[in-house]
Structures are given as C-alpha cells and as structure tokens.
Design an enzyme around this catalytic site. Structure first.
Site, PDB file in Angstrom:
ATOM      1  CE  LYS A 164      -0.690   6.227   7.513  1.00  0.00           C
ATOM      2  NZ  LYS A 164      -0.497   5.203   6.503  1.00  0.00           N
ATOM      3  CG  PHE A 171      -1.833   1.234   1.213  1.00  0.00           C
ATOM      4  CD1 PHE A 171      -3.009   1.237   0.476  1.00  0.00           C
ATOM      5  CD2 PHE A 171      -1.492   2.376   1.912  1.00  0.00           C
ATOM      6  CE1 PHE A 171      -3.835   2.361   0.437  1.00  0.00           C
ATOM      7  CE2 PHE A 171      -2.304   3.508   1.885  1.00  0.00           C
ATOM      8  CZ  PHE A 171      -3.476   3.501   1.144  1.00  0.00           C
ATOM      9  CG  ASP A 184       5.634   3.595   1.890  1.00  0.00           C
ATOM     10  OD1 ASP A 184       5.661   4.197   2.978  1.00  0.00           O
ATOM     11  OD2 ASP A 184       4.613   3.521   1.179  1.00  0.00           O
TER      12      ASP A 184
END
Ligand SMILES: *Cc1c(COP(=O)(O)O)cnc(C)c1O
Length: 397
Positions: A252, A138, A223
């Site tokens: 995040k 993702f 990532d």
C-alpha cells in the site's frame, strides 16, 4: 466528462466487481480531492492506506517525472539500481536483512507464504507446510491468500482453494496453541487488522506468539501491507510491540500510489530462496522502486510516523467524545492513523452522508467507520471530519 455518462460506460465495459459510489476524481492535493464537477472532498480514505503522503506530494511528482524521463522498466535479468536502493532502505530501517519486490499486497503475501514453505522444506523436508492465520484476517484476493482470509464470503464459489491453511482466534493464544501441530511452518497475522475492523493485536498475545514460534521453529509472518510504513506511530507496526517477525510484507503506502509490494526477511529465512525459486516480471522495476525510494526518503526524513502518532491521539480524543455522548457509538479502535469508530448501527448510511458533506470515509466489517488519512494530515483537517460527523450523528435517533 459527465459523471452519469462515465458510470454508464463503466457498467458497459468493466466487470462488475466493485460496488462504487457514483463519483470520479480528477485531481488531488494533500488531504483533498476534487471531483470531475469541481467539488472538493477531504480524503480520510487515502486510497485505502495507499496515499500515505496525500495527493500530488511534490517529492513524489518529482520522482515520477525524473524516472519517467530516464527509464521505466528493464527486467530482473539485470541489476536495477533503484531496487537495490529501496531494498537497502528497508533493510537499514527494519529488522530485516533482505528484500524481494512484488507488485501488490496479495502478491507480497504469496511470496511470504512460498518463502516460509521453502524454508521449512529445506530444513525439515516435506510435511511441515501448514500456515496458521487469524480470525478477522485479510491477506488478499489471490487463491492462496484467499485461503487465509477469514471472511468466508471471499472464498465462495472458488473451490478448490489451496490447502494447508488453518484459522486460529485473533488475540487468543490458547486457540493458536491448539492449532499448532508438528506440520506448522508459519503463523501469519496483521499486527493491526485492517479489513477485520481496525483491531490491534494485544501486546501479551504477540509476545506469546513470538515465544511459541521461536520454541517450535515456526516462522512468524507479519502482514503490514495496511498498517506499516508510518501509520501506527512507528515506521513499522512491529516496533510498536517490540516483537520482531521473521518475515514482513509491505505494499500500500510503500509506493505512495504507484503499485508495489515487498517481502522482507532475516538472512537465515531469506537464504531459502535461490535463483529461479521465485520471481515476477514487473516486481522491483526502476519506476516503482524509484518512486518507492522517494516515498520512503520523505517519510523517514520528516519522521512522519511522529505526526501519525500525534494527530492520531488528537483524533482519538475527539472521536472518544462521540462514544461518551451516544449510546450507539461503541468504541474508538486502532493506533496512530489507522483508526476505527465502532458503532452499534450500520456504518454505510453515515459514509453516504459524510460523502454528501464533502468528507470521504469508509466502513469495514459493517459497523466500523474506518479512517486511513495521509500521514501528513493536520489537526484542522481532523476538526473538519469531527464537525461533519457531529452534524450527521445529531440527526441519528
Ligand atoms: C490490502 C491488503 C492486502 C492485499 O493487498 P492488495 O494490494 O490489494 O493485493 C493484504 N493484506 C492486508 C493487511 C491488506 O490490508
């Protein structure tokens, strides 16, 4: 505000993009949230790995107040002190030599994709532009990141999506080898897959991917939007493997709740960008970076990754008891405080029951209960989760 009224207004005025639980929170402290009716919840979702320092951390509150009174935004037409400070912190604490700031995870990944292509273009000319991503990956919801996000349901109805992306099987080096061509410019992966089911890369896999990348001058992009910033038991997940990428993306937890993203890279790779090659209006502004500096300072000073490691292990041991006890509880997954409990049954009803008992958890990939608590979580708080799950599991036949 009355929650029923809020839900009704939300349905009237907002696009219908999220399946939401009918609840709203009005305040939070540490690992706990309070809803608009005053009920308390233990937060094991952590804003999906954003609230690394929990809620209303005093250092973050202070940074927000200070910066709010001074300066929110100027422009990247000028130097921004907090941006330079945060860049320096990321560089001094990672493999990277240079940083670029964006506003979200997907935008950081877009920047990484552009940087990798520009690097290959400058060195080899047109053609070497393919990027290989992994099954279960993702990387976000923008058009380019959609094309490297494994779940095809996220792409449906959005054709044509950008070309030049390929999928290999995660943790299967043969499949990566088979996907590589002379046109491959980068391999992108999450060291610990989040949405894909809390699945860590295997050590041999990452080591082998690094080796091929080096041999063929393919850039390795990690990532770490979800798994970075202390969550796996190290400041960055790559440290856990001793495998160093060429580019890493963060977001995040970097802003402790304030929107921010970052692309970091080695000097050699970063030098592919020159003025005008990439940019963003909000990215790296005095406010988001000021809060980012406070978040990173707190995490580094308190070595919060050590707590993630310690509590993560305690949590794993407690969860393992469910695996031993129930045939339908398959395995404990993840590292540190990115933790999954894989079931053989649907996770959604368990999320719902936990919510009714005052514990917020999440489910990903249908059957994996996911826990992304604050890095500051205590054993006592973990005990509350375990006892809640224990009560719920007892009732499942
Ligand atoms: C959440 C996430 C993204 C996307 O971040 P946004 O801020 O939602 O754009 C990208 N990669 C990973 C691994 C993520 O977990």
């Amino acid at each position: 505000m009355d929650i029923n009224q809020l839900v009704q207004d939300g349905q009237n005025y907002l696009m219908n993009t999220y399946k939401r639980i009918p609840i709203a929170f009005s305040e939070g402290k540490g690992s706990y949230l309070k809803d608009t009716e005053g009920n308390e919840y233990l937060d094991m979702v952590g804003g999906l790995a954003v609230n690394g320092l929990g809620h209303s951390h005093p250092k973050i509150v202070e940074a927000i107040k200070n910066q709010g009174e001074k300066l929110l935004h100027t422009s990247n037409l000028y130097w921004i002190e907090n941006q330079v400070k945060l860049g320096k912190m990321l560089v001094e604490n990672s493999f990277a030599d240079k940083a670029f700031f964006a506003n979200s995870g997907a935008e950081a990944n877009e920047g990484a994709i552009k940087l990798a292509r520009k690097y290959a273009y400058k060195k080899y000319g047109e053609g070497k532009n393919e990027i290989i991503a992994m099954s279960g990956a993702f990387h976000g919801r923008t058009m380019a990141t959609l094309s490297i996000t494994a779940n095809k349901k996220y792409r449906e109805g959005y054709a044509p999506i950008p070309a030049g992306f390929k999928e290999a099987t995660f943790n299967d080096i043969k499949s990566v080898e088979a996907a590589i061509t002379e046109n491959t410019c980068a391999i992108m992966l999450e060291p610990v897959q989040g949405e894909g089911g809390v699945t860590p890369a295997e050590q041999e896999f990452l080591t082998a991917v690094r080796k091929i990348c080096t041999e063929k001058d393919i850039l390795l992009i990690f990532d770490e939007v979800q798994c970075g910033i202390g969550r796996t038991g190290k400041l960055f997940a790559y440290e856990d493997y001793g495998v160093i990428p060429d580019i890493m993306t963060l977001a995040k937890a970097l802003g402790a709740g304030v929107p921010i993203g970052a692309v970091v890279a080695t000097d050699e790779v970063a030098s592919a960008f020159n003025p005008g090659d990439h940019g963003t209006t909000f990215g790296g502004n005095p406010f988001s970076c000021g809060v980012g500096v406070a978040a990173m300072e707190t995490i580094i000073e308190e070595k919060l990754w050590e707590n993630a490691e310690k509590i993560g292990e305690y949590f794993s041991n407690q969860l393992q008891k469910f695996v031993d006890q129930y045939a339908w509880v398959k395995q404990v997954k993840g590292k540190g405080l990115i933790k999954g409990l894989e079931l053989e049954i649907e996770g959604a009803p368990i999320v719902e029951s936990a919510f009714k008992k005052g514990v917020l958890i999440n489910c990903t990939s249908g059957t994996v209960l996911r826990f992304l608590p604050a890095l500051t979580i205590t054993e006592k708080e973990v005990d509350q989760v375990i006892s809640t799950l224990s009560d719920i599991f007892k009732e499942i036949k």
